[in-house]
Design a protein around this motif. Structure first.
Motif, short mmCIF file in Angstrom:
data_model
loop_
_atom_site.label_atom_id
_atom_site.label_comp_id
_atom_site.label_asym_id
_atom_site.label_seq_id
_atom_site.Cartn_x
_atom_site.Cartn_y
_atom_site.Cartn_z
N PRO A 37 38.20 29.36 71.77
CA PRO A 37 38.13 28.91 73.20
C PRO A 37 38.65 30.05 74.21
CG PRO A 37 38.66 26.82 72.92
CD PRO A 37 39.56 27.89 71.67
N ASP A 38 39.93 30.94 73.41
CA ASP A 38 40.20 32.18 73.72
C ASP A 38 40.05 33.14 73.55
OD1 ASP A 38 42.43 31.01 75.21
OD2 ASP A 38 43.85 31.34 73.51
N TYR A 39 38.36 33.02 72.50
CA TYR A 39 37.77 34.33 72.15
C TYR A 39 36.27 34.72 72.99
CZ TYR A 39 35.89 38.44 70.13
OH TYR A 39 35.70 39.76 70.35
N LYS A 40 36.12 33.14 73.17
CA LYS A 40 34.92 32.93 73.91
C LYS A 40 35.31 33.56 75.36
CE LYS A 40 31.53 29.84 74.75
NZ LYS A 40 31.13 28.19 74.89
N ALA A 41 36.37 32.89 75.61
CA ALA A 41 36.60 33.17 77.34
C ALA A 41 36.92 34.82 77.33
CB ALA A 41 38.28 32.90 77.99
N PHE A 42 37.48 36.16 76.27
CA PHE A 42 37.15 37.22 76.16
C PHE A 42 36.46 38.11 76.31
CE2 PHE A 42 37.57 41.17 73.71
CZ PHE A 42 38.02 42.46 74.88
N THR A 43 34.78 37.25 76.13
CA THR A 43 33.77 37.72 75.54
C THR A 43 33.27 37.89 77.04
OG1 THR A 43 33.59 37.15 73.07
CG2 THR A 43 31.48 37.63 74.51
N GLN A 44 33.52 36.16 77.50
CA GLN A 44 33.11 36.08 78.89
C GLN A 44 33.90 37.33 80.05
OE1 GLN A 44 34.18 32.01 79.04
NE2 GLN A 44 31.07 31.61 79.00
N TRP A 45 34.93 37.05 80.21
CA TRP A 45 35.51 38.42 81.03
C TRP A 45 35.34 39.52 80.46
CZ3 TRP A 45 38.56 42.73 79.80
CH2 TRP A 45 39.24 43.28 80.71
N SER A 46 34.62 39.77 79.35
CA SER A 46 34.18 41.16 79.35
C SER A 46 32.71 41.35 80.27
CB SER A 46 33.89 41.76 77.25
OG SER A 46 34.95 41.71 77.16
N TRP A 47 32.10 40.87 80.26
CA TRP A 47 30.89 40.69 80.82
C TRP A 47 30.94 40.40 82.73
CZ3 TRP A 47 26.45 41.86 80.21
CH2 TRP A 47 25.56 42.08 79.16
N GLN A 48 31.94 39.37 82.89
CA GLN A 48 32.54 39.33 84.37
C GLN A 48 33.07 40.96 84.87
OE1 GLN A 48 35.71 36.96 84.43
NE2 GLN A 48 34.13 35.17 84.47
N VAL A 49 34.24 41.97 84.57
CA VAL A 49 34.28 43.00 84.18
C VAL A 49 32.75 44.08 84.58
CG1 VAL A 49 35.00 45.53 83.21
CG2 VAL A 49 36.31 42.99 82.99
N VAL A 50 31.96 43.80 83.47
CA VAL A 50 30.60 45.05 83.55
C VAL A 50 30.52 44.36 85.40
CG1 VAL A 50 27.77 44.93 83.23
CG2 VAL A 50 30.14 45.02 81.20
N ASP A 51 29.42 43.18 85.56
CA ASP A 51 28.97 42.74 86.68
C ASP A 51 29.95 43.01 88.51
OD1 ASP A 51 27.58 41.45 84.98
OD2 ASP A 51 28.82 39.62 85.37
N GLN A 52 31.68 43.59 87.25
CA GLN A 52 32.54 43.53 88.92
C GLN A 52 32.26 45.02 89.32
OE1 GLN A 52 36.08 42.05 87.96
NE2 GLN A 52 36.02 40.08 88.62
N GLN A 53 32.16 45.67 88.06
CA GLN A 53 31.87 47.60 88.64
C GLN A 53 30.31 47.14 88.40
OE1 GLN A 53 34.11 49.65 87.23
NE2 GLN A 53 35.27 48.32 87.62
N VAL A 54 29.08 47.22 88.44
CA VAL A 54 27.80 46.68 89.04
C VAL A 54 27.33 45.64 89.17
CG1 VAL A 54 25.64 47.93 88.74
CG2 VAL A 54 27.84 48.55 86.94
N PRO A 55 28.24 45.13 91.04
CA PRO A 55 27.71 44.07 91.02
C PRO A 55 26.53 44.20 92.01
CG PRO A 55 29.07 44.84 92.83
CD PRO A 55 28.97 45.84 91.50
N ASP A 56 25.71 45.11 92.57
CA ASP A 56 24.04 45.53 92.69
C ASP A 56 23.44 45.90 91.77
OD1 ASP A 56 24.88 43.40 94.92
OD2 ASP A 56 25.34 44.95 96.00
N TRP A 57 23.34 45.88 90.86
CA TRP A 57 22.83 46.25 89.36
C TRP A 57 21.15 45.98 90.32
CZ3 TRP A 57 18.88 44.36 86.44
CH2 TRP A 57 19.25 42.77 86.50
N GLN A 58 20.83 44.91 90.19
CA GLN A 58 19.22 45.30 90.85
C GLN A 58 19.07 45.95 91.88
OE1 GLN A 58 21.16 42.38 90.89
NE2 GLN A 58 20.88 40.71 90.76
N LYS A 59 19.83 46.94 92.55
CA LYS A 59 19.30 47.78 93.25
C LYS A 59 19.61 48.74 93.21
CE LYS A 59 21.66 44.83 97.27
NZ LYS A 59 22.11 44.53 98.30
N LEU A 60 20.01 48.96 91.58
CA LEU A 60 20.07 50.47 91.12
C LEU A 60 18.67 50.99 91.17
CD1 LEU A 60 22.47 49.74 88.26
CD2 LEU A 60 23.21 51.10 90.28
#
Length: 89
Positions: A37-60
């Motif tokens: 579960p910890d590694y799965k959470a790390f993977t999900q966190w990694s995607w959250q970082v991407v989402d935070q860096q580009v929150p409105d990717w549809q507008k790019l």
């Protein structure tokens, strides 16, 4: 981060695929870590970082979206090549 995600994801996906395939497997501790579960959470966190860096990717712009997608897919291709070579040797 997009270039790192394929590595993070592939270890989890491969671990999940093989965790119960071979009883008393030498790699069981490795598989247990990458399916935890910890590694799965790390993977999900990694995607959250991407989402935070580009929150409105549809507008790019289309070109920028394609560039990001290309980075991710190219990295995944390298990761697949790595696992393919490991399986062959």
């Amino acid at each position: 981060m997009l270039a790192l995600l394929p590595c993070t994801e592939s270890y989890h996906l491969i671990g999940t695929h093989f965790i119960n395939k071979f009883p008393n497997n030498t790699y069981e501790p490795w598989l247990a870590y990458y399916t935890s579960p910890d590694y799965k959470a790390f993977t999900q966190w990694s995607w959250q970082v991407v989402d935070q860096q580009v929150p409105d990717w549809q507008k790019l712009s289309f070109e920028t979206q394609q560039s990001y997608l290309s980075t991710y897919l190219t990295s995944y291709q390298y990761e697949l090549t790595f696992w393919d070579q490991a399986a062959r040797h």
